[in-house]
Write a protein that holds these residues in place. Structure first.
Motif, PDB file in Angstrom:
ATOM      1  N   GLU A 170       0.812  -1.223   0.000  1.00  0.00           N
ATOM      2  CA  GLU A 170       0.000   0.000   0.000  1.00  0.00           C
ATOM      3  C   GLU A 170       0.842   1.268   0.000  1.00  0.00           C
ATOM      4  O   GLU A 170       0.401   2.322  -0.450  1.00  0.00           O
ATOM      5  CB  GLU A 170      -0.940   0.006   1.210  1.00  0.00           C
ATOM      6  N   GLY A 171       2.056   1.215   0.544  1.00  0.00           N
ATOM      7  CA  GLY A 171       2.956   2.362   0.515  1.00  0.00           C
ATOM      8  C   GLY A 171       2.796   3.325   1.665  1.00  0.00           C
ATOM      9  O   GLY A 171       3.642   4.207   1.843  1.00  0.00           O
ATOM     10  N   THR A 172       1.709   3.220   2.448  1.00  0.00           N
ATOM     11  CA  THR A 172       1.539   4.091   3.612  1.00  0.00           C
ATOM     12  C   THR A 172       0.991   3.284   4.781  1.00  0.00           C
ATOM     13  O   THR A 172       0.267   2.299   4.599  1.00  0.00           O
ATOM     14  CB  THR A 172       0.564   5.255   3.339  1.00  0.00           C
ATOM     15  N   MET A 173       1.321   3.760   5.986  1.00  0.00           N
ATOM     16  CA  MET A 173       0.807   3.127   7.204  1.00  0.00           C
ATOM     17  C   MET A 173      -0.709   3.288   7.290  1.00  0.00           C
ATOM     18  O   MET A 173      -1.419   2.389   7.720  1.00  0.00           O
ATOM     19  CB  MET A 173       1.457   3.748   8.435  1.00  0.00           C
ATOM     20  N   ALA A 174      -1.203   4.453   6.894  1.00  0.00           N
ATOM     21  CA  ALA A 174      -2.628   4.745   7.044  1.00  0.00           C
ATOM     22  C   ALA A 174      -3.482   3.776   6.226  1.00  0.00           C
ATOM     23  O   ALA A 174      -4.465   3.208   6.723  1.00  0.00           O
ATOM     24  CB  ALA A 174      -2.912   6.183   6.639  1.00  0.00           C
ATOM     25  N   LYS A 175      -3.125   3.590   4.942  1.00  0.00           N
ATOM     26  CA  LYS A 175      -3.890   2.679   4.090  1.00  0.00           C
ATOM     27  C   LYS A 175      -3.810   1.243   4.606  1.00  0.00           C
ATOM     28  O   LYS A 175      -4.815   0.516   4.645  1.00  0.00           O
ATOM     29  CB  LYS A 175      -3.369   2.747   2.650  1.00  0.00           C
ATOM     30  N   THR A 212      -5.247   0.048  14.452  1.00  0.00           N
ATOM     31  CA  THR A 212      -4.898   1.474  14.497  1.00  0.00           C
ATOM     32  C   THR A 212      -3.516   1.686  13.900  1.00  0.00           C
ATOM     33  O   THR A 212      -2.653   0.804  13.938  1.00  0.00           O
ATOM     34  CB  THR A 212      -4.913   1.998  15.935  1.00  0.00           C
ATOM     35  N   GLN A 213      -3.299   2.891  13.370  1.00  0.00           N
ATOM     36  CA  GLN A 213      -2.004   3.202  12.769  1.00  0.00           C
ATOM     37  C   GLN A 213      -0.870   3.161  13.792  1.00  0.00           C
ATOM     38  O   GLN A 213       0.203   2.610  13.489  1.00  0.00           O
ATOM     39  CB  GLN A 213      -2.073   4.567  12.086  1.00  0.00           C
ATOM     40  N   PRO A 214      -1.039   3.714  15.021  1.00  0.00           N
ATOM     41  CA  PRO A 214       0.055   3.617  16.004  1.00  0.00           C
ATOM     42  C   PRO A 214       0.414   2.166  16.338  1.00  0.00           C
ATOM     43  O   PRO A 214       1.596   1.838  16.503  1.00  0.00           O
ATOM     44  CB  PRO A 214      -0.502   4.348  17.219  1.00  0.00           C
TER      45      PRO A 214
END
Length: 293
Positions: free
Chosen positions: A15-20, A28-30
């Protein structure tokens, strides 16, 4: 390194990002970020280059991604193979022969558990004497049998069932024998007897009484006690058999009196040696092994 963490890492790499990745993984992202930092600490090397909110794989990250894909693919393939095997195993049919005995309840209990676990399973039950069930097994018309000892078992694999069957006489309530606590060998001499037709069972009785068959007053024999019980109520004879086979007989008409000294035998689950079982029959036998062997 856990399968779960590898899946987290691979999803971020895709996905390239933690959020996605966090949204796809429903965490959760953390939490996701912490898990990846712990993985990098465990491996002793960074897995991502972090620039302007996007993540790109380091050389170590690229290597791990290729390995993670192999592991994840193999895991999913294995899970699917087991799912396919489960579908194949547990949509079959079992044919079982069973004697009249207390252990009929044991069979019912095991079938109840098996069918609850695997609702697509169907079964056929054949009722008969040990000789009848053995004949069906030998002809390949049933998969498994529950037989009552004594019986010749040299052709079969077996699991001995724990509940014992008590032998005695089923007598009319009008008979003097109905008042006795136990039937002694001397009590058998002279009284009309209905005897099981199986030779092994006849030998067991004559060995217990220390007599020959000719010394007993056998007025008839039978393979299943059900049809002979009406002869008991008419006082034609007293039936030699096990207590469990007579559990449905009205107490107002007959009484079961155990042999004294006591004679108890077991029932056994059997199948032919060397015969290839279907997957569903093998699994059913495995259940019996787990429960009783």
């Amino acid at each position: 390194m856990e399968y779960r963490i590898l899946r987290y890492f691979w999803t971020i790499a895709e996905e390239g990002t933690m959020a996605k990745a966090a949204r796809l993984l429903h965490i959760t992202q953390p939490t996701l970020s912490r898990q990846i930092h712990e993985l990098e600490d465990e491996l002793g090397t960074p897995l991502f280059n972090r620039t302007k909110g996007r993540l790109s794989l380091t050389e170590a990250g690229l290597f791990l991604k290729s390995r993670a894909e192999e592991i994840l693919d193999l895991t999913e393939q294995t899970k699917q193979e087991f799912a396919d095997r489960r579908s194949e195993l547990f949509s079959g049919h079992i044919r079982i022969g069973c004697v009249e005995a207390d252990n009929s309840d044991t069979l019912a209990m095991m079938l109840e558990e098996f069918v609850n676990d695997y609702p697509e399973i169907t079964f056929t039950i054949f009722s008969g004497s040990s000789a009848d069930v053995s004949d069906l097994l030998d002809k390949g018309l049933i998969d498994l049998g529950i037989l009552l000892q004594p019986i010749d078992l040299h052709k079969y694999q077996q699991i001995v069932l724990p509940r014992t069957e008590k032998w005695g006489l089923l007598v009319s309530n009008e008979s003097f024998l109905a008042q006795k606590k136990g039937i002694t060998p001397q009590d058998l001499i002279g009284i009309p007897l209905l005897m099981p037709s199986q030779p092994e069972m006849q030998r067991m009785v004559t060995n217990w009484a220390d007599v020959t068959l000719d010394e007993l007053n056998i007025v008839g024999d039978f393979n299943l006690s059900f049809n002979a019980i009406s002869l008991v109520t008419r006082e034609i004879g007293s039936l030699v058999g096990i207590e469990g086979a007579n559990s449905m007989v009205p107490a107002s008409e007959t009484t079961f009196v155990p042999l004294d000294p006591v004679v108890k035998t077991n029932c056994v689950l059997v199948w032919r040696k060397g015969r290839i079982m279907s997957p569903v029959v093998s699994e059913f036998v495995k259940k019996f092994h787990q429960a009783f062997a």
